[in-house]
Design an enzyme around this catalytic site. Sequence first.
Site, PDB file in Angstrom:
ATOM      1  N   CYS A  64       0.914   2.137  -6.024  1.00 31.78           N
ATOM      2  CA  CYS A  64       2.131   2.030  -6.828  1.00 31.78           C
ATOM      3  C   CYS A  64       3.353   2.489  -6.048  1.00 31.78           C
ATOM      4  O   CYS A  64       3.284   3.451  -5.278  1.00 31.78           O
ATOM      5  CB  CYS A  64       2.025   2.928  -8.064  1.00 31.78           C
ATOM      6  SG  CYS A  64       0.565   2.686  -9.078  1.00 31.78           S
ATOM      7  N   CYS A  65       4.446   1.814  -6.285  1.00 31.62           N
ATOM      8  CA  CYS A  65       5.765   2.285  -5.871  1.00 31.62           C
ATOM      9  C   CYS A  65       6.750   1.719  -6.878  1.00 31.62           C
ATOM     10  O   CYS A  65       6.345   1.045  -7.835  1.00 31.62           O
ATOM     11  CB  CYS A  65       6.095   1.909  -4.424  1.00 31.62           C
ATOM     12  SG  CYS A  65       6.353   0.151  -4.101  1.00 31.62           S
ATOM     13  N   TRP A  66       8.033   1.967  -6.706  1.00 31.51           N
ATOM     14  CA  TRP A  66       9.004   1.601  -7.729  1.00 31.51           C
ATOM     15  C   TRP A  66       8.913   0.118  -8.099  1.00 31.51           C
ATOM     16  O   TRP A  66       8.835  -0.246  -9.256  1.00 31.51           O
ATOM     17  CB  TRP A  66      10.411   1.985  -7.274  1.00 31.51           C
ATOM     18  CG  TRP A  66      11.419   1.910  -8.367  1.00 31.51           C
ATOM     19  CD1 TRP A  66      12.522   1.102  -8.419  1.00 31.51           C
ATOM     20  CD2 TRP A  66      11.433   2.671  -9.593  1.00 31.51           C
ATOM     21  NE1 TRP A  66      13.213   1.304  -9.582  1.00 31.51           N
ATOM     22  CE2 TRP A  66      12.560   2.264 -10.327  1.00 31.51           C
ATOM     23  CE3 TRP A  66      10.603   3.635 -10.130  1.00 31.51           C
ATOM     24  CZ2 TRP A  66      12.891   2.798 -11.576  1.00 31.51           C
ATOM     25  CZ3 TRP A  66      10.917   4.170 -11.369  1.00 31.51           C
ATOM     26  CH2 TRP A  66      12.044   3.749 -12.079  1.00 31.51           C
ATOM     27  N   GLY A  68       6.519  -1.977  -6.508  1.00 30.44           N
ATOM     28  CA  GLY A  68       5.162  -2.418  -6.188  1.00 30.44           C
ATOM     29  C   GLY A  68       5.101  -3.230  -4.910  1.00 30.44           C
ATOM     30  O   GLY A  68       4.042  -3.394  -4.317  1.00 30.44           O
ATOM     31  N   LEU A 108       6.059   0.815 -10.673  1.00 32.22           N
ATOM     32  CA  LEU A 108       6.303   1.951 -11.565  1.00 32.22           C
ATOM     33  C   LEU A 108       7.462   1.653 -12.513  1.00 32.22           C
ATOM     34  O   LEU A 108       7.513   2.183 -13.619  1.00 32.22           O
ATOM     35  CB  LEU A 108       6.610   3.201 -10.748  1.00 32.22           C
ATOM     36  CG  LEU A 108       5.470   3.718  -9.872  1.00 32.22           C
ATOM     37  CD1 LEU A 108       5.976   4.806  -8.933  1.00 32.22           C
ATOM     38  CD2 LEU A 108       4.318   4.222 -10.726  1.00 32.22           C
TER      39      LEU A 108
END
Length: 151
Positions: A64-66, A68, A108
């Site tokens: 996950c990241c802000w 994706g 996220l």
Amino acid sequence: MRISVSSDMDEPVARALLAELRERGHEVRAHGALSPGDDPQWAACSEAAAREVADGTADQAVVCCWTGTGASIAANKVPGVRAALCADAYTADGARRWNDANVLALSLRLTSVPLLREILDAWFAGRPSEDPEDRSNVERTARLDRARTGS
């Protein structure tokens, strides 16, 4: 199932992801902002989770990241990983079925807890296709990995 999870931010949906996977009976290993002392940068923690899939110490991973996007790019740099950025259940099902994806990438920012559950339901219900054309495409990506790494 052993699942590695990474996130570059300690966001509510990332915590919900860990809880949901554990509630489903999975053995979860956290990376990045979800594991105190780990490197929280998206490239580093996504790589760590993806390497566990590639080396067989995890069956699958969720990165996950802000958006994706960065998490999926970093995970896909690890040979043997087929990471798919999924924003809905239909895409998650297709990623498992047609691409034999072994790493799920999530945003996220865009993933709510109810949507997360739908995506996970589809991801875990999905099975790799046995269709010869689908298998041929997955094998082609494996050849690209081997050509890149010289193995």
